[in-house]
Design an enzyme around this catalytic site. Structure first.
Site, short mmCIF file in Angstrom:
data_model
loop_
_atom_site.label_atom_id
_atom_site.label_comp_id
_atom_site.label_asym_id
_atom_site.label_seq_id
_atom_site.Cartn_x
_atom_site.Cartn_y
_atom_site.Cartn_z
N ASP A 1 6.34 7.26 2.49
CA ASP A 1 5.09 6.50 2.45
C ASP A 1 4.80 5.14 3.13
OD1 ASP A 1 2.43 5.61 1.66
OD2 ASP A 1 2.75 5.18 -0.30
N ASP B 1 -0.86 4.09 7.88
CA ASP B 1 -0.58 4.54 6.55
C ASP B 1 -0.15 6.23 6.40
OD1 ASP B 1 0.08 4.88 3.99
OD2 ASP B 1 -1.88 4.12 3.00
#
Length: 506
Positions: free
Chosen positions: A100, A287
């Site tokens: 992430d 992201d």
């Protein structure tokens, strides 16, 4: 950090890792999973909570073509999270983790997690089994939109592909406070953001890799395969890029604020019409932990209006009828109390004050619940409305098929809230392209790229890849370019020169 709603059956495929000698590619294979509205919701709630933190500072140019790379094959969880396998300890204990770029800590469940149900469904780290373990003991807590984890810091070797990162600080989670963590197919999370947003100021894994001289180049790169039929879903490459996964050259833009991978984005164009909203520049974040592409409500509403999308509550209502209509009918026929039906189906849980959807946090701080949008409990609400409608029709002795058809028609009349939106799957071919300007160059998303499809045949639902997310200053306004964008475009995260690169994915 992420959003999720309907419960679905997810079957894990065996994880295959292609390993090469030292400094080779570390691959994390991505596999396609059926997308559902629960996944979208949970990801949005997660990001909304995480991007309320503070950010800080920025900075220069080098060659990325080295063959000394570490490649991690990725698995794809429901088109929303890309995860793969790492090892912690000596000998290594294996865990599946989300990679992430929107967070910076590494955490996995601890063997000392006794009272959280989620820990019993996932692999737990046992420090007593590792000869390289070092105790730290400092407490730590991370709050996500879909739940929270807490525990304490420890230190051990971390194996990523063929690389062994020595003495890496990580969090042993002793409490996972949400049903969401029970349902997910990964054990923990490996953050790829900057140390500026790391809980406890822990050094991110990629930074430790660089400090220990494990990488030939100070970069990592993502290829996310959006082909739903592909066996391998993508790759995360540490130390370089894989030229097989992109076309042409990368366009680079500087990181404007360290913390998240933030940069400045230019104008947004719908079809051939400029929105003008970012002509003077807009803050954006790249992201890998967000499934959609999100931005301020005003412009996202304009985009969704242009492509003919409608609010997702109607879609969730229809999905409740499609997936749970027969069960609702059977429960009512058997004499179940109407106000208990949705709870028995697992679509609503009690948060201490009211029943809410299982897709949102259930054991999270009071302020997190208060900050949740009205759309968060849409699935629970849709179920409760369907029960009321079905009960009314039962009193009139209506036949089941006709009753469910009638309820489905009522779903179409529900008002459209903010947040995620759905689209008529038959209209995709007539929808406009949406173009984002980055580094003065156009990056086009076609309808096939920005529409996500769940289900097949008459049960198919197409979801707009554009979600509304309003963040107050100084963090916002902020655009979050998630997997909807990273699928069509290969991305390079260059922490040596503090820049981000984009190229057409191959």
């Amino acid at each position: 950090m992420w959003h999720k709603y309907l419960l679905v059956a997810v079957y894990l495929w065996a994880l295959t890792c292609s390993l090469v000698p030292a400094y080779g590619l570390v691959r994390i294979g991505l596999k396609k999973r059926p997308l559902d509205l629960q996944t979208i919701k949970a990801a949005r709630a997660e990001r909304e909570a995480n991007y309320r933190g503070s950010l800080k500072g920025m900075n220069q140019n080098h060659y990325l073509g080295s063959s000394d790379e570490d490649i991690v094959p990725l698995n794809n969880y429901m088109d929303a999270q890309y995860y793969g396998e790492i090892g912690i300890g000596s000998p290594p204990q294996n865990f599946t983790v989300i990679f992430d770029t929107g967070s910076s800590n590494l955490w996995v469940p601890s063997s000392k997690c006794y009272f959280s149900i989620a820990c019993y469904f996932h692999t737990k780290y046992k420090s007593s089994k590792s000869s390289t373990y070092t105790a730290i003991g400092t407490s730590a807590k991370i709050t996500y939109g879909s739940g929270s984890i807490s525990g304490f810091f420890s230190q051990d070797n971390v194996e990523v592909g063929d690389l062994v990162v020595k003495n890496q600080d990580f969090i042993e989670a002793t409490k996972e406070g949400s049903l969401t963590f029970v349902l997910v197919k990964f054990d923990g999370l490996l953050g790829l953001g900057f140390q500026e947003i790391s809980v406890g100021n822990a050094t991110p894994v990629w930074q430790t890799m660089a400090e220990q001289g494990l990488l030939s180049d100070d970069v990592f790169s993502f290829w996310l395969n959006r082909d739903t039929t592909a066996e391998v879903g993508g790759e995360l490459v540490f130390g370089g890029v894989d030229s097989k996964h992109y076309k042409g050259k990368h366009t680079y833009v500087p990181v404007t604020r360290k913390g998240y991978w933030q940069f400045e984005m230019g104008d947004i164009v719908i079809g051939n019409l400029s929105t003008g909203v970012c002509e003077g520049g807009c803050a954006a974040v790249l992201d890998s932990g967000t499934s959609l592409l999100t931005g301020p409500t005003t412009i996202v509403t304009e985009i969704n209006h242009a492509i003919g999308a409608e609010g997702v509550v109607s879609a969730e209502c229809k999905q409740v009828v499609s997936q749970y209509g027969d069960l609702i009918w059977d429960l009512l026929i058997s004499g179940a109390q109407p106000d208990q039906v949705c709870k028995q189906l697992g679509l609503c849980v009690f948060n201490g004050a009211q029943y809410v959807s299982t897709g949102i946090e259930t054991v999270v701080e009071k302020e997190s619940r208060e900050g949740s949008s009205a759309a968060d409990s849409a699935l629970c609400t849709a179920c409760e409305m369907a029960v009321v409608w079905a009960q009314n029709q039962l009193k009139q002795k209506g036949a089941k098929d006709k009753v469910l058809s009638y309820i489905n028609e009522l779903c179409e009349s529900l008002p459209s809230p903010l947040g995620e939106s759905i689209i008529d799957c038959n209209s995709i071919s007539s929808m406009p392209n949406v173009t984002f300007t980055i580094g003065d160059k156009p990056f086009v998303l076609t309808p096939e790229q920005y529409i996500l499809k769940t289900g097949e045949g008459v049960a198919a639902i197409c979801i707009s890849g554009f979600g509304a997310l309003d963040l107050a200053p100084p963090t916002g306004p902020l655009w979050i370019l998630g997997d909807v964008f990273m699928g069509p475009y290969h991305t390079v995260f260059d922490f040596g020169d503090l820049r981000i690169g984009f190229a057409e994915a191959a």
